[in-house]
Design a protein around this motif. Structure first.
Motif, mmCIF file in Angstrom:
data_model
loop_
_atom_site.group_PDB
_atom_site.id
_atom_site.type_symbol
_atom_site.label_atom_id
_atom_site.label_comp_id
_atom_site.label_asym_id
_atom_site.label_seq_id
_atom_site.Cartn_x
_atom_site.Cartn_y
_atom_site.Cartn_z
ATOM 1 N N ALA A 3 18.124 12.619 50.575
ATOM 2 C CA ALA A 3 18.767 12.325 49.297
ATOM 3 C C ALA A 3 18.766 13.546 48.379
ATOM 4 O O ALA A 3 19.562 13.630 47.442
ATOM 5 C CB ALA A 3 18.072 11.154 48.618
ATOM 6 N N LEU A 4 17.865 14.510 48.663
ATOM 7 C CA LEU A 4 17.817 15.716 47.836
ATOM 8 C C LEU A 4 18.961 16.680 48.147
ATOM 9 O O LEU A 4 19.313 17.522 47.322
ATOM 10 C CB LEU A 4 16.493 16.470 48.078
ATOM 11 N N ALA A 5 19.520 16.553 49.359
ATOM 12 C CA ALA A 5 20.422 17.585 49.860
ATOM 13 C C ALA A 5 21.605 17.840 48.936
ATOM 14 O O ALA A 5 22.025 18.988 48.769
ATOM 15 C CB ALA A 5 20.910 17.210 51.263
ATOM 16 N N ASP A 6 22.158 16.811 48.335
ATOM 17 C CA ASP A 6 23.391 16.966 47.562
ATOM 18 C C ASP A 6 23.167 17.140 46.065
ATOM 19 O O ASP A 6 24.126 17.146 45.297
ATOM 20 C CB ASP A 6 24.302 15.763 47.817
ATOM 21 N N LEU A 7 21.913 17.284 45.659
ATOM 22 C CA LEU A 7 21.644 17.498 44.235
ATOM 23 C C LEU A 7 21.840 18.969 43.883
ATOM 24 O O LEU A 7 21.432 19.858 44.629
ATOM 25 C CB LEU A 7 20.213 17.082 43.894
ATOM 26 N N ASP A 8 22.448 19.220 42.745
ATOM 27 C CA ASP A 8 22.537 20.603 42.280
ATOM 28 C C ASP A 8 21.170 21.024 41.759
ATOM 29 O O ASP A 8 20.317 20.192 41.445
ATOM 30 C CB ASP A 8 23.608 20.753 41.202
ATOM 31 N N GLU A 9 20.978 22.340 41.657
ATOM 32 C CA GLU A 9 19.648 22.840 41.304
ATOM 33 C C GLU A 9 19.188 22.348 39.934
ATOM 34 O O GLU A 9 18.024 21.989 39.756
ATOM 35 C CB GLU A 9 19.637 24.371 41.340
ATOM 36 N N ALA A 10 20.068 22.314 38.972
ATOM 37 C CA ALA A 10 19.670 21.888 37.627
ATOM 38 C C ALA A 10 19.144 20.454 37.639
ATOM 39 O O ALA A 10 18.135 20.143 36.999
ATOM 40 C CB ALA A 10 20.853 22.016 36.670
ATOM 41 N N THR A 11 19.818 19.594 38.382
ATOM 42 C CA THR A 11 19.375 18.202 38.464
ATOM 43 C C THR A 11 18.083 18.111 39.259
ATOM 44 O O THR A 11 17.146 17.390 38.878
ATOM 45 C CB THR A 11 20.458 17.336 39.143
ATOM 46 N N LEU A 12 18.013 18.835 40.380
ATOM 47 C CA LEU A 12 16.844 18.779 41.253
ATOM 48 C C LEU A 12 15.579 19.219 40.528
ATOM 49 O O LEU A 12 14.520 18.586 40.656
ATOM 50 C CB LEU A 12 17.077 19.681 42.471
ATOM 51 N N ALA A 19 15.070 19.569 37.218
ATOM 52 C CA ALA A 19 14.860 19.093 35.849
ATOM 53 C C ALA A 19 13.473 18.481 35.727
ATOM 54 O O ALA A 19 13.062 17.648 36.536
ATOM 55 C CB ALA A 19 15.927 18.060 35.492
ATOM 56 N N GLU A 20 12.735 18.931 34.741
ATOM 57 C CA GLU A 20 11.405 18.409 34.448
ATOM 58 C C GLU A 20 10.385 18.680 35.557
ATOM 59 O O GLU A 20 9.333 18.037 35.608
ATOM 60 C CB GLU A 20 11.459 16.897 34.147
ATOM 61 N N VAL A 21 10.688 19.625 36.443
ATOM 62 C CA VAL A 21 9.727 20.020 37.486
ATOM 63 C C VAL A 21 8.992 21.260 36.997
ATOM 64 O O VAL A 21 9.611 22.222 36.526
ATOM 65 C CB VAL A 21 10.447 20.315 38.816
ATOM 66 N N ALA A 22 7.675 21.244 37.115
ATOM 67 C CA ALA A 22 6.879 22.376 36.654
ATOM 68 C C ALA A 22 7.251 23.639 37.434
ATOM 69 O O ALA A 22 7.586 23.566 38.618
ATOM 70 C CB ALA A 22 5.391 22.075 36.857
ATOM 71 N N PRO A 23 7.181 24.807 36.785
ATOM 72 C CA PRO A 23 7.585 26.051 37.455
ATOM 73 C C PRO A 23 6.875 26.296 38.778
ATOM 74 O O PRO A 23 7.496 26.808 39.722
ATOM 75 C CB PRO A 23 7.229 27.127 36.421
ATOM 76 N N ASP A 24 5.598 25.946 38.875
ATOM 77 C CA ASP A 24 4.868 26.227 40.114
ATOM 78 C C ASP A 24 5.146 25.204 41.213
ATOM 79 O O ASP A 24 4.601 25.307 42.313
ATOM 80 C CB ASP A 24 3.362 26.325 39.849
ATOM 81 N N ALA A 79 8.560 24.642 46.171
ATOM 82 C CA ALA A 79 8.251 23.649 47.200
ATOM 83 C C ALA A 79 9.343 22.590 47.281
ATOM 84 O O ALA A 79 9.728 22.157 48.379
ATOM 85 C CB ALA A 79 6.892 23.003 46.922
ATOM 86 N N LEU A 80 9.861 22.180 46.133
ATOM 87 C CA LEU A 80 10.919 21.172 46.127
ATOM 88 C C LEU A 80 12.210 21.743 46.716
ATOM 89 O O LEU A 80 12.933 21.055 47.457
ATOM 90 C CB LEU A 80 11.155 20.668 44.707
#
Length: 216
Positions: free
Chosen positions: A108-117, A119-124, A128-129
Motif C-alpha cells: 500500500a506504500l508503493a503508490d504514495l508520493d514522498e510528501a504523503t509518505l 508526513a509527520e514521520v520523524a527525520p531519523d 527506513a520507511l
C-alpha cells in the motif's frame, strides 16, 4: 480397499526418509476412524508433511484430526506429542500471516508520493520507511522507481543501518556490485554482525565476491 497397515508402513518409510511428498502420496486420503490410534498416526504424519511443504492450513487441519483421534484412543502420551507439533504449526501459521499482513501494508506504500509518505514521520525514521516503499516497488517489478526511492533513502539515512539497507535495496534494482561493496564497507566499519550477515546474503544472491578483511 487398501490394507491400512500396508499404507501406514509405506507412509512411515517415506516419513523416515523425510520424503514429504512421498508421505502424502503413500497415505493418500486413507482414514480409519474405527482404529483411532492408527488414524491419529496417519493424520499426524500428514501434518508433519504438510508443515514441511509449507502447506500450513492443511497441516493445521490434519493435526487437529490427529489430536482428536488420539484422545478417542486414550493415548495421552500421543496427545502430548501431537500438541507439541500443533504448537509449531500454529506458530508457523502466525508468522506467515504476519508476513502477509506486512507485505500488504508495504504494498500500500508503493503508490504514495514522498510528501504523503513522510508526513509527520520523524527525520531519523524516514529512510527506513522509504526502504520499505522501495522494497514494495521492487517486489512489484517497478525497478526504476525503486532505484529512485533507494537513492532518496540513502540521502536521508541518519545511521549506518539505514544506509546499508538503502544500498542493498539499490543492489536489487540496479547493477549490484557497487552498492553491495559500499554497504559492506559501512557494515564492516560499524562491526555490526547483523548488517554484515545481510550484506553477505545479498552478495551471494547477486554473485558478488566480497574480500575477507585483512589483519595485521
Amino acid at each position: 480397499m487398501s490394507d491400512p497397515d500396508a499404507v501406514a508402513r509405506a507412509g512411515f518409510e517415506a516419513l523416515r526418509q523425510k520424503d514429504w511428498t512421498g508421505v502424502l502420496t503413500a497415505l493418500g486420503d486413507l482414514e480409519v476412524p474405527d482404529r483411532p490410534l492408527l488414524d491419529a498416526r496417519l493424520h499426524g504424519w500428514r501434518a508433519q508433511a504438510f508443515r514441511a511443504l509449507n502447506r500450513l492450513d492443511e497441516a493445521e487441519r490434519a493435526i487437529g484430526r490427529a489430536i482428536r483421534q488420539a484422545r478417542v484412543g486414550g493415548d495421552a502420551k500421543g496427545v502430548a506429542e501431537l500438541r507439541s507439533l500443533q504448537a509449531g504449526i500454529l506458530a508457523a501459521l502466525a508468522a506467515a500471516r504476519t508476513v502477509e499482513v506486512e507485505r500488504a501494508r508495504d504494498a500500500a506504500l508503493a503508490d504514495l508520493d514522498e510528501a504523503t509518505l513522510l508526513a509527520e514521520v520523524a527525520p531519523d525514521e524516514r529512510a527506513a520507511l522509504l526502504v520499505r516503499q522501495g522494497s514494495a516497488l521492487a517486489d512489484a517489478g517497478r525497478s526504476a522507481e525503486a532505484a529512485t526511492v533507494a537513492k532518496r533513502a540513502e540521502d536521508l539515512a541518519t545511521n549506518a543501518r539505514d544506509r546499508v539497507l538503502a544500498l542493498l535495496l539499490r543492489a536489487r534494482v540496479t547493477p549490484p556490485e557497487a552498492p553491495i561493496r559500499a554497504a559492506h564497507a559501512i557494515a564492516d566499519a560499524e562491526g555490526d554482525h547483523d548488517l554484515l550477515t545481510a550484506v553477505a546474503h545479498a552478495a551471494r544472491a547477486a554473485k558478488v565476491t566480497l574480500l575477507a578483511p585483512e589483519f595485521g
